[in-house]
Design an enzyme around this catalytic site. Structure first.
Site, PDB file in Angstrom:
ATOM      1  N   HIS A 170      46.287  33.814  29.668  1.00  0.00           N
ATOM      2  CA  HIS A 170      46.346  32.599  30.497  1.00  0.00           C
ATOM      3  C   HIS A 170      44.964  32.070  30.866  1.00  0.00           C
ATOM      4  O   HIS A 170      44.828  30.915  31.243  1.00  0.00           O
ATOM      5  CB  HIS A 170      47.232  32.809  31.734  1.00  0.00           C
ATOM      6  CG  HIS A 170      46.573  33.556  32.846  1.00  0.00           C
ATOM      7  ND1 HIS A 170      46.456  34.921  32.864  1.00  0.00           N
ATOM      8  CD2 HIS A 170      45.975  33.127  33.971  1.00  0.00           C
ATOM      9  CE1 HIS A 170      45.821  35.286  33.962  1.00  0.00           C
ATOM     10  NE2 HIS A 170      45.509  34.215  34.667  1.00  0.00           N
ATOM     11  N   HIS A 232      40.851  38.514  28.988  1.00  0.00           N
ATOM     12  CA  HIS A 232      40.275  37.379  29.725  1.00  0.00           C
ATOM     13  C   HIS A 232      38.741  37.326  29.611  1.00  0.00           C
ATOM     14  O   HIS A 232      38.162  36.288  29.313  1.00  0.00           O
ATOM     15  CB  HIS A 232      40.633  37.446  31.216  1.00  0.00           C
ATOM     16  CG  HIS A 232      42.103  37.523  31.501  1.00  0.00           C
ATOM     17  ND1 HIS A 232      43.057  36.987  30.685  1.00  0.00           N
ATOM     18  CD2 HIS A 232      42.775  38.063  32.543  1.00  0.00           C
ATOM     19  CE1 HIS A 232      44.259  37.198  31.206  1.00  0.00           C
ATOM     20  NE2 HIS A 232      44.115  37.855  32.332  1.00  0.00           N
TER      21      HIS A 232
HETATM   22  C1  BG6 Z   1      46.306  39.069  34.967  1.00  0.00           C
HETATM   23  C2  BG6 Z   1      46.069  40.498  35.355  1.00  0.00           C
HETATM   24  O1  BG6 Z   1      46.296  38.920  33.570  1.00  0.00           O
HETATM   25  O2  BG6 Z   1      45.297  38.247  35.525  1.00  0.00           O
HETATM   26  C3  BG6 Z   1      45.990  40.662  36.856  1.00  0.00           C
HETATM   27  O3  BG6 Z   1      47.131  41.305  34.847  1.00  0.00           O
HETATM   28  C4  BG6 Z   1      44.978  39.690  37.439  1.00  0.00           C
HETATM   29  O4  BG6 Z   1      45.644  42.000  37.199  1.00  0.00           O
HETATM   30  C5  BG6 Z   1      45.260  38.277  36.951  1.00  0.00           C
HETATM   31  O5  BG6 Z   1      45.074  39.743  38.858  1.00  0.00           O
HETATM   32  C6  BG6 Z   1      44.190  37.300  37.411  1.00  0.00           C
HETATM   33  O6  BG6 Z   1      44.523  35.996  37.039  1.00  0.00           O
HETATM   34  P1  BG6 Z   1      43.974  34.745  37.861  1.00  0.00           P
HETATM   35  O7  BG6 Z   1      44.446  33.565  37.101  1.00  0.00           O
HETATM   36  O8  BG6 Z   1      44.572  34.849  39.219  1.00  0.00           O
HETATM   37  O9  BG6 Z   1      42.476  34.896  37.896  1.00  0.00           O
END
Ligand code: BG6
Length: 458
Positions: A170, A232
Site C-alpha cells: 500500500h 514498504h
Molecule cells: C503495514 C504493516 O503494512 O503498514 C503495519 O503491517 C504498519 O505493521 C503499517 O503499521 C503502516 O502503514 P501506514 O500507511 O499507516 O504507514
C-alpha cells in the site's frame, strides 16, 4: 496503459468477514462508488456462515468506524453486493461463486486472506473456471523469504499471467510516495546532483508510536524486517534511487525500480541492529522468549554507477516517540563549510502522516556579522478530500488492469535476496524502552554521518 474495455466486470473479495475487509476494503469500495467508479457486481466470499444481509451490515459497521457512512452512496454499494459462504478448501464454494459471477467475463479476485490459503484458493479458482480472463490481487507478505516467495510466485504463475497479478504494497498507493518520482522527474534541478558526487547519505525513518495493536500472532511470524522493510521501505529506496523511466514504455518505471532492487548489496549482520520493545513478550500471541524484532536499523548499499559508496540507512520501529515516515537526503558539505553533516544542505520528504517537501539551506543570520545559520524552505500539503486513500487507488488501478503501482515478481524476489541473510536470529535482538528511539546500538550505524535524523513535528 490498458484501455477501459479491459476493465474488470466483477469484483470478488475473499475474506469478506476478515480484518482487512473491515478496515480497508469496505471504505475503499464506498469511496470508489462515491466517485462513480464502481458499478459492477461486488461478491464477498467468507466462511463465517453469513448471508447477504450480514455482509451489508458488516460493511455498514465498517464504514461507521472508518471514515463514516454516506447513506446515499452506501445504498448503491449495498445493491451491488453478493455473498458466497463456504469453505475455501471445498469445490462447492467455487461452483457457487461461478454461479454468482453470472455473465461476468473478466472478474478480479482479491485474496484478503492469510497467505497460507493462497495456493488452495488459486487452484480451485482454476478448476472451477473462475480464473478465466481473471485478475488476482494479493496482499503482502509475498512469502517469508526468497525461497517461499519463489514458491508462491510459481503457484500464482501456474494459473495467472504476471500481467494479471496485482501484489499490493500500500506504500506504492500513497500520494506522498508517488510524489518522490514526480518531484525527481518532473523537475530539472535535481538530476545533476542526484548521485554519489553530491549526495552524502540517505536516511528513511518509519516511526510508529504504537505497538503491535493486538496483532502479536502475526508479528511473531513477521517481525519488522519482513513486515515493513522488505516491502514498504525498499520500495521507497527504489523510487529514490531509480533511473528516469522512459515515457513511451509503460513498464519502464517498474523495470527501473527492479534494477535498483537487484543492485542492493545483500545485507551483512554488522549492517543491522534489531530491537524489541520492553513488554512485547507479554502481548497476546507472543512467545514469552520471543526474539522477534519490533525495531530494525539497517545500512544498505546500492551497487550502481550512480550510488556507489552512498549509504542508505533505514530505521523502522514500533513504540517509538512519534508516528511519522520521513526521508532525509543529505548533500555533501560545501567546501570550507563549518557545519555539522546534519545541518548542511538536504532534501526532506515527509511521507506520512502529512506530506512535506523541504530543502535545508544556510542563510545569513540577521545582524551585524556575516555568518550563516540553517534554515528550511518548506512546502506542506495537508491531506485533501480529493486525495485517494491507497486502497481506493490500488483497487481502482487493479480493476483497470494497470500494474504500475504493484510489486512485480522479480522485484519482490530481489528485495528478499537483499534481506535474506539477516532474517530471523542472524543478529541479536536488543531490548528498548517504549517511547525511546530504539536500542542505543543503532546509533553506531549512523555515527559517520552525524547520527540518525529525527523527524520533526512537521
Ligand atoms: C503495514 C504493516 O503494512 O503498514 C503495519 O503491517 C504498519 O505493521 C503499517 O503499521 C503502516 O502503514 P501506514 O500507511 O499507516 O504507514
Amino acid at each position: 496503459m490498458n484501455s477501459q474495455a479491459q476493465r474488470s466486470d466483477a469484483l470478488v473479495f475473499f475474506g469478506a468477514s476478515g480484518d482487512l475487509a473491515y478496515k480497508k476494503i469496505f471504505p475503499a469500495l464506498q469511496a470508489m462508488a462515491r466517485r462513480g467508479r464502481l458499478d459492477v457486481p461486488v461478491i464477498g466470499v467468507g466462511r463465517s456462515g453469513w448471508n447477504l444481509e450480514q455482509l451489508r451490515a458488516r460493511a455498514h459497521d465498517s464504514l461507521q468506524k472508518h471514515g463514516g457512512v454516506d447513506e446515499a452512496v452506501f445504498a448503491k454499494l449495498a445493491a451491488l453486493f453478493h455473498y458466497v459462504d463456504g469453505d475455501y478448501r471445498e469445490a462447492s464454494t467455487y461452483v457457487a461463486l461461478r454461479k454468482e459471477l453470472g455473465d461476468a467475463k473478466r472478474p478480479l479476485h482479491y485474496l484478503a486472506i492469510p497467505p497460507s490459503v493462497f495456493p488452495v484458493v488459486v487452484e480451485h479458482l482454476a478448476q472451477s473456471g473462475c480464473s478465466n480472463n481473471a485478475r488476482v490481487v494479493l496482499e503482502k507478505p509475498f512469502g517469508r523469504d526468497l525461497a517461499s516467495a519463489q514458491q508462491l510466485n510459481a503457484t500464482l504463475h501456474s494459473v495467472f499471467d504476471e500481467s494479471a497479478i496485482f501484489r499490493i504494497d500500500h506504500y506504492l498507493g500513497k500520494g506522498s510516495v508517488q510524489n518522490l518520482s514526480i518531484f525527481r522527474f518532473a523537475n530539472t534541478f535535481l538530476e545533476p546532483i542526484w548521485n554519489r558526487h553530491y549526495i552524502d547519505s540517505v536516511q528513511i525513518t518509519m516511526a510508529e508510536s504504537f505497538g503491535v495493536q493486538g496483532r502479536g500472532a502475526f508479528y511473531e511470524e513477521a517481525g519488522a524486517i519482513r513486515d515493513v522493510v522488505q516491502n514498504h521501505m525498499l520500495q521507497v529506496v527504489s523510487l529514490l534511487a531509480m533511473e528516469p523511466p522512459t515515457a513511451s514504455y509503460h513498464e519502464s518505471t517498474r523495470d527501473e525500480q527492479v534494477k535498483v532492487l537487484r543492485a542492493l548489496r545483500p545485507l551483512r549482520p554488522e549492517q543491522v541492529v534489531r530491537g524489541q520493545f520492553a513488554g512485547y513478550r507479554s502481548e497476546v500471541g507472543v512467545a514469552p522468549n520471543s526474539t522477534v524484532e519490533t525495531f530494525a536499523a539497517l545500512q544498505l548499499y546500492i551497487d550502481s554507477w550512480r550510488w556507489d559508496g552512498v549509504p542508505f540507512y533505514i530505521r523502522v520501529g514500533k513504540c517509538l516517540p512519534m508516528t511519522a515516515t520521513e526521508v532525509l537526503v543529505t548533500l555533501k558539505r560545501p567546501p570550507m563549510a563549518q557545519t555539522s553533516p546534519c545541518d548542511t544542505n538536504y532534501f526532506r520528504f515527509r511521507l506520512s502522516p502529512d506530506m512535506i517537501i523541504a530543502v535545508g539551506a544556510r542563510i545569513k543570520r540577521p545582524g551585524d556579522e556575516l555568518v550563516s545559520e540553517p534554515t528550511e524552505l518548506k512546502v506542506v500539503q495537508q491531506p485533501s478530500c480529493d486525495d485517494l486513500d491507497p486502497y481506493e487507488r490500488l483497487l481502482g488501478e487493479a480493476m483497470l488492469g494497470d500494474t504500475l503501482l504493484f510489486a512485480r515478481q522479480d522485484g519482490v524476489e530481489a528485495a528478499w535476496a537483499a534481506v535474506d541473510p539477516v532474517l530471523g536470529d542472524a543478529t541479536p535482538v536488543h531490548t528498548y524502552e517504549p517511547g525511546s528511539w530504539g536500542p542505543p546500538q543503532a546509533a553506531e550505524l549512523t555515527a559517520a554521518v552525524g547520527g540518525w535524523h529525527e523527524p520533526g513535528p512537521c
